[in-house]
Design a protein around this motif. Structure first.
Motif, short mmCIF file in Angstrom:
data_model
loop_
_atom_site.label_atom_id
_atom_site.label_comp_id
_atom_site.label_asym_id
_atom_site.label_seq_id
_atom_site.Cartn_x
_atom_site.Cartn_y
_atom_site.Cartn_z
N HIS A 65 0.84 -1.20 0.00
CA HIS A 65 0.00 0.00 0.00
C HIS A 65 0.88 1.26 0.00
O HIS A 65 0.61 2.21 -0.74
N SER A 116 0.20 0.36 -15.39
CA SER A 116 0.18 -1.10 -15.30
C SER A 116 0.88 -1.59 -14.03
O SER A 116 0.45 -2.56 -13.40
N ALA A 171 -1.50 -0.97 -11.25
CA ALA A 171 -2.59 -1.96 -11.30
C ALA A 171 -2.13 -3.30 -10.75
O ALA A 171 -2.87 -3.96 -10.00
N GLU A 172 -0.92 -3.72 -11.11
CA GLU A 172 -0.39 -4.99 -10.60
C GLU A 172 -0.22 -4.93 -9.09
O GLU A 172 -0.56 -5.89 -8.38
N LYS A 223 -1.87 -3.04 -7.02
CA LYS A 223 -3.20 -3.05 -6.40
C LYS A 223 -3.76 -4.46 -6.35
O LYS A 223 -4.39 -4.84 -5.35
N GLN A 224 -3.54 -5.23 -7.40
CA GLN A 224 -3.99 -6.63 -7.39
C GLN A 224 -3.26 -7.40 -6.29
O GLN A 224 -3.88 -8.19 -5.57
N GLU A 225 -1.96 -7.18 -6.18
CA GLU A 225 -1.19 -7.87 -5.14
C GLU A 225 -1.68 -7.47 -3.76
O GLU A 225 -1.84 -8.32 -2.87
N ARG A 226 -1.94 -6.17 -3.57
CA ARG A 226 -2.45 -5.70 -2.28
C ARG A 226 -3.79 -6.37 -1.96
O ARG A 226 -4.02 -6.82 -0.84
N GLN A 227 -4.66 -6.44 -2.97
CA GLN A 227 -5.97 -7.05 -2.77
C GLN A 227 -5.82 -8.53 -2.42
O GLN A 227 -6.50 -9.03 -1.52
N HIS A 228 -4.92 -9.22 -3.11
CA HIS A 228 -4.70 -10.64 -2.82
C HIS A 228 -4.17 -10.83 -1.40
O HIS A 228 -4.66 -11.69 -0.66
N HIS A 249 -6.87 -10.17 1.05
CA HIS A 249 -7.83 -11.28 1.03
C HIS A 249 -7.28 -12.47 1.82
O HIS A 249 -8.01 -13.11 2.59
#
Length: 144
Positions: A36, A86, A89-90, A92-97, A100
């Protein structure tokens, strides 16, 4: 007597598993926080990159003899600027994973009833009974 012993053993195993799960949860939370912070740093760097591109373009016009070197620097900065969405975005995906995964671990962790001291007392009591039974058997066999 057998059921409290098994329950105490299960509780102790559950507590160990819970402690490990909480440690893993903390690791995932920490990693998510680091990602983050990296995202915010990169998002904040956009204006600086744009300013650097503009400065380099002015210098190219003024310093013709250095034009080739400046053009290379512009290309590199433009590439960074182009790749920024990009990369963000990557991340942010890693942060979301990671978030989760931390949430899954948090949800799967459940409290273990009772206390470790109570469970240890039950185990100690069962062990004491077992030792007395062995001593009684040894005494009986020694008298035969």
């Amino acid at each position: 007597m057998r059921i409290p012993v098994f329950r105490a053993l299960r509780h102790m195993a559950d507590r160990a598993k819970l402690a490990k799960t909480r440690e893993e949860e903390d690791v995932f939370k920490h990693q998510a926080q680091e990602v983050h912070q990296r995202i915010h740093f990169m998002e904040d760097s956009r204006p600086g990159i744009v300013v650097e591109i503009d400065r380099l373009k002015c210098r190219r016009a003024e310093l013709a003899k250095e034009m080739e070197q400046v053009t290379k620097a512009i290309s590199a900065e433009e590439k960074r600027l182009q790749e920024l969405p990009s990369v963000i975005a990557e991340l942010k995906q890693e942060r979301q994973h990671l978030a989760h995964e931390a949430l899954k671990l948090h949800r799967s962790a459940s409290e273990v009833p009772g206390s470790a001291d109570e469970d240890q007392r039950v185990l100690d009591s069962a062990d004491k009974i077992r030792r007395r039974a062995i001593a009684a058997i040894d005494t009986l066999l020694g008298n035969l």
